[in-house]
Enzyme design. Structure first.
Site, PDB file in Angstrom:
ATOM      1  N   SER A 187      -1.490  12.324  42.332  1.00 15.16           N
ATOM      2  CA  SER A 187      -2.629  13.180  42.608  1.00 15.16           C
ATOM      3  C   SER A 187      -2.147  14.611  42.871  1.00 15.16           C
ATOM      4  CB  SER A 187      -3.432  12.600  43.778  1.00 15.16           C
ATOM      5  OG  SER A 187      -4.683  13.234  43.898  1.00 15.16           O
ATOM      6  N   ASP A 195     -10.481   7.284  36.195  1.00 17.39           N
ATOM      7  CA  ASP A 195     -10.151   8.237  37.251  1.00 17.39           C
ATOM      8  C   ASP A 195     -11.035   9.472  37.100  1.00 17.39           C
ATOM      9  OD1 ASP A 195      -9.079   9.878  39.144  1.00 17.39           O
ATOM     10  OD2 ASP A 195      -6.996   9.612  38.525  1.00 17.39           O
ATOM     11  N   HIS A 232      -7.845   5.935  40.027  1.00 21.26           N
ATOM     12  CA  HIS A 232      -6.891   6.907  40.543  1.00 21.26           C
ATOM     13  C   HIS A 232      -5.578   6.281  41.018  1.00 21.26           C
ATOM     14  CE1 HIS A 232      -6.136  11.016  41.764  1.00 21.26           C
ATOM     15  NE2 HIS A 232      -5.922  10.692  43.021  1.00 21.26           N
TER      16      HIS A 232
END
Length: 288
Positions: free
Chosen positions: A97, A234, A263
């Site tokens: 991320s 995601d 994610h």
């Protein structure tokens, strides 16, 4: 080598935790959070070093919200200090991320000790324009059931923040579950238990530093292989078309899409994730 410990940097107590044996793979982020995402199977083939950055530990007394100029460089220097403390050499550096920006920038600033780079579930930029693209992607692509679940969960966020403003980042991640998981009913609350969120630091990194970076540009000129792992569902960092053409442009980049993940493919598709990552690590030469 110690299995866990603390490295002091400018009054920040940065934790680390080491699990497994084999090639060192350093995961930048929260040592508490990321230990929960990677399975024991992966730890049996690699030495995983989970490290905190300043966004996941308390600020020194009297410094909260201050001295944030040049924060990105200091965070990268923190990572290097932890590596030196642990005596790590020739390692793989990974970020997930927003932390993917830290992994790539660390490899660019300290290339001598990095053999490969793993970037997971990240967009090329965290600019406001890209964030609007992600919102539009969700609206265009998500099922009505997923959208309904998001509206129900997101309505609870203001109350969460009012109750615990210092955990705003964690509460937002939990309430964005319909954007984050293939199984949009997944409750991520346990993942964030005891994970410290230093909001002044996180706001500067995510809101300013990462918004100024574009990984499509920052990947230029590397001599190390890069693994980019993405989830089909995601919606936090989509659309995946933002990465179109990256493999054709750079022969040292491999992009993999996990089609039953959001994610967190290391959590949602652990067997496929581990197999593809291990195959890439073992088969791709360290430098180009």
């Amino acid at each position: 080598m110690e299995n866990s410990g603390i490295v002091e940097r400018d009054g920040f107590s940065l934790g680390y935790s080491i699990e497994g044996e084999g090639i060192p793979l350093m995961v930048i982020g929260s040592a508490v959070y990321y230990r929960r995402l990677f399975s024991n199977t992966l730890k049996s083939g690699f030495r995983l070093i989970f490290i905190d950055h300043r966004g996941h530990v308390p600020s020194p007394a009297g410094q909260a919200g201050s001295d944030l100029d040049g924060l990105l460089d200091r965070v990268l220097d923190d990572v290097e200090a932890i590596r030196e403390h642990l005596g790590l050499r020739d390692l793989i550096v990974a970020g997930h991320s927003g932390n993917a920006f830290l992994a790539l920038e660390y490899a660019r600033k300290y290339p001598a000790e990095v053999r490969k780079i793993v970037l997971l579930n990240t967009a090329p930029s965290n600019s406001s324009e890209r964030q609007q693209q992600s919102i539009a992607f969700f609206e265009a692509d998500a099922s009505e059931e997923r959208k309904d679940k998001f509206q129900q969960d997101f309505a609870l966020l203001p109350g969460d923040i009012e109750r615990e403003p210092e955990r705003r980042f964690a509460h937002m991640c939990i309430r964005m579950g319909a954007h984050s998981f293939y199984d949009y009913g997944y409750d991520a609350t346990a993942m964030w238990e005891d994970v410290h969120t230093n909001m002044p630091v996180i706001d500067v990194l995510w809101g300013d530093a990462f918004a100024r970076l574009n990984m499509l540009e920052r990947l230029e000129g590397l001599d190390k292989p890069v693994f980019i792992g993405l989830g089909q569902y995601d919606y936090l960092i989509g659309p995946l078309t933002l990465w179109d053409g990256i493999e054709e442009k750079h022969d040292y980049v491999r992009k993999v899409v996990f089609d039953r993940s959001g994610h967190n493919p290391m959590l949602e598709e652990p067997e496929r994730f581990e197999a593809l990552l291990a195959e890439w690590i073992h088969s791709v030469p360290d430098r180009y």
